[in-house]
Scaffold this active site. Structure first.
Site, PDB file in Angstrom:
ATOM      1  N   LYS A  48       0.838  -1.196   0.000  1.00 15.86           N
ATOM      2  CA  LYS A  48       0.000   0.000   0.000  1.00 15.86           C
ATOM      3  C   LYS A  48       0.878   1.253   0.000  1.00 15.86           C
ATOM      4  O   LYS A  48       1.948   1.272   0.598  1.00 15.86           O
ATOM      5  CB  LYS A  48      -0.887  -0.025   1.241  1.00 15.86           C
ATOM      6  CG  LYS A  48      -1.733   1.207   1.483  1.00 15.86           C
ATOM      7  CD  LYS A  48      -2.509   1.058   2.772  1.00 15.86           C
ATOM      8  CE  LYS A  48      -3.287   2.335   3.106  1.00 15.86           C
ATOM      9  NZ  LYS A  48      -2.372   3.467   3.400  1.00 15.86           N
ATOM     10  N   LYS A  53       7.496   0.738   1.558  1.00 18.27           N
ATOM     11  CA  LYS A  53       8.220  -0.065   0.563  1.00 18.27           C
ATOM     12  C   LYS A  53       9.569   0.553   0.244  1.00 18.27           C
ATOM     13  O   LYS A  53      10.591  -0.129   0.210  1.00 18.27           O
ATOM     14  CB  LYS A  53       7.402  -0.194  -0.722  1.00 18.27           C
ATOM     15  CG  LYS A  53       6.054  -0.840  -0.586  1.00 18.27           C
ATOM     16  CD  LYS A  53       5.383  -1.010  -1.922  1.00 18.27           C
ATOM     17  CE  LYS A  53       5.261   0.265  -2.714  1.00 18.27           C
ATOM     18  NZ  LYS A  53       4.536   1.351  -2.007  1.00 18.27           N
ATOM     19  N   LYS A  79       5.277   8.293  -8.198  1.00 16.19           N
ATOM     20  CA  LYS A  79       5.793   9.341  -7.305  1.00 16.19           C
ATOM     21  C   LYS A  79       7.307   9.499  -7.438  1.00 16.19           C
ATOM     22  O   LYS A  79       7.870  10.511  -7.023  1.00 16.19           O
ATOM     23  CB  LYS A  79       5.455   9.013  -5.843  1.00 16.19           C
ATOM     24  CG  LYS A  79       3.974   8.968  -5.527  1.00 16.19           C
ATOM     25  CD  LYS A  79       3.718   8.967  -4.029  1.00 16.19           C
ATOM     26  CE  LYS A  79       4.370   7.806  -3.301  1.00 16.19           C
ATOM     27  NZ  LYS A  79       3.834   6.493  -3.690  1.00 16.19           N
ATOM     28  N   ASP A 167      -1.651  -0.523  -4.495  1.00 18.09           N
ATOM     29  CA  ASP A 167      -3.039  -0.068  -4.466  1.00 18.09           C
ATOM     30  C   ASP A 167      -3.702  -0.150  -5.828  1.00 18.09           C
ATOM     31  O   ASP A 167      -4.910  -0.342  -5.936  1.00 18.09           O
ATOM     32  CB  ASP A 167      -3.114   1.398  -4.000  1.00 18.09           C
ATOM     33  CG  ASP A 167      -2.385   1.650  -2.694  1.00 18.09           C
ATOM     34  OD1 ASP A 167      -1.154   1.528  -2.708  1.00 18.09           O
ATOM     35  OD2 ASP A 167      -3.032   1.962  -1.691  1.00 18.09           O
TER      36      ASP A 167
END
Length: 338
Positions: A48, A53, A79, A167
């Site tokens: 998630k 991570k 990102k 996700d």
């Protein structure tokens, strides 16, 4: 014993349906769970957003490099923050951004434009489109196409670690699982329902593609921000995957991570934790997980935590309208005897 022989369907569509029914009813072969034999182990890490991570991978890749492994870390999150911890908060140019810029200038992308290194760890970011300007999953696919042009399959690494957002369920983010691009998957989760929901979805994806003949397995789970309540460990036990490491919810870890400091260094306070995780990642075989149903997932938590005692009350037409609903007679024509 009575044997029922069905006539061969004449309609091609019916023959196809029969073939699909036979395929669905066929018993699946036993999963391959031996240690990968390829020279390069490619490991995809899912979890998630915000679960840790990038923190886990930066420290894991750093420790593996200190153990003498040649490691490539690839950020596959739009990102583009996978490598920021590794490089002390600095962001490196992404492959997609660099490719677009070079193409506009009529130049070719070179390794030195997109791949950077620190203390033996090689790292790069695929990147992705800006918000509202494209599909992140398609960006991942395009990024891997560019990697192949740069010679991805000829590179000589002991381990390639891929950081994927868990996700999102579109095809781009499921690429390593769907196309057998990695040998094994690691899920990162914590003792909360949302992160375990994502971890369970990843296990479901692995199981789905195993049924279609895929070979990717789940090596295990990393429990991050572990507060000791045990839900993540219970999930791993039910899904029949091992817990590779439990990283505690510790203020020292939070503070150092926020300051972009690597804690997975030999001799440091947290060195033994990441040494153990590195060994587990290297040795763990790819297993076939057993995804949980929604009720089984909720069952890991106390009822008041997840609202298990809530009763679903059906809405009425009157609830949906500001004024009282007027019941009008039907204009349907009914023919007697038909």
């Amino acid at each position: 014993m009575t044997v029922v022989v069905r006539p061969e369907p004449r309609d091609p569509l019916e023959r196809r349906k029969e073939a699909l029914r036979a395929e669905a009813a066929a018993e699946q072969p036993a999963p391959e769970t031996s240690t990968p034999t390829k020279a390069t182990q490619i490991v995809a890490i899912y979890g998630k957003g915000g679960i840790g991570k990038s923190f886990t991978l930066a420290n894991l890749s750093y420790m593996m490099a200190q153990q003498g492994k040649k490691v490539l870390l690839i950020g596959c999150d739009p990102k583009s923050d996978t490598t920021s911890l590794l490089f002390g908060g600095r962001s490196c140019p992404t492959i997609i951004e660099t490719s677009s810029r070079k193409k506009a200038a009529g130049e070719e992308v070179k390794i030195g434009d997109v791949c950077f290194k620190r203390d033996g760890v090689f790292a790069m970011e695929l990147g992705g489109p800006e918000v509202g300007r494209g599909c992140g999953g398609r960006g991942i696919i395009h990024g891997f196409e560019l990697l192949e042009k740069l010679g991805f399959h000829e590179w000589d690494f002991d381990f390639v670690l891929l950081d994927f957002l868990g996700d999102v369920v579109c095809g781009g983010f499921g690429l390593p699982i769907a196309r057998d691009m990695c040998q094994k998957v690691i899920v990162v989760g914590s003792n909360d329902l949302q992160s375990l929901y994502v971890a369970n979805n990843v296990c479901s994806a692995v199981e789905y593609f195993r049924r279609l003949g895929g070979h990717v397995g789940v090596a295990g789970m990393v429990v991050n921000k572990d507060d000791g309540t045990g839900e993540a460990q219970a999930f791993a036990a039910k899904a029949e995957i091992p817990v590779l490491a439990s990283i505690p919810a510790d203020e020292d870890i939070r503070r150092k991570s926020a300051a972009y400091e690597i804690i997975g260094k030999p001799g440091g306070r947290w060195g033994p934790l990441f040494e153990s995780l590195a060994r587990a990642v290297i040795e763990a075989p790819p297993l076939r997980p057993k995804p949980l149903s929604q009720d089984e997932l909720l069952g890991l938590f106390k009822g008041e935590t997840v609202g298990r005692d809530v009763v679903l009350e059906p809405a009425t037409e009157a609830d949906m309208c500001a004024a009282e609903k007027i019941v009008r007679p039907s204009l349907e024509v009914i023919y007697e005897g038909v």
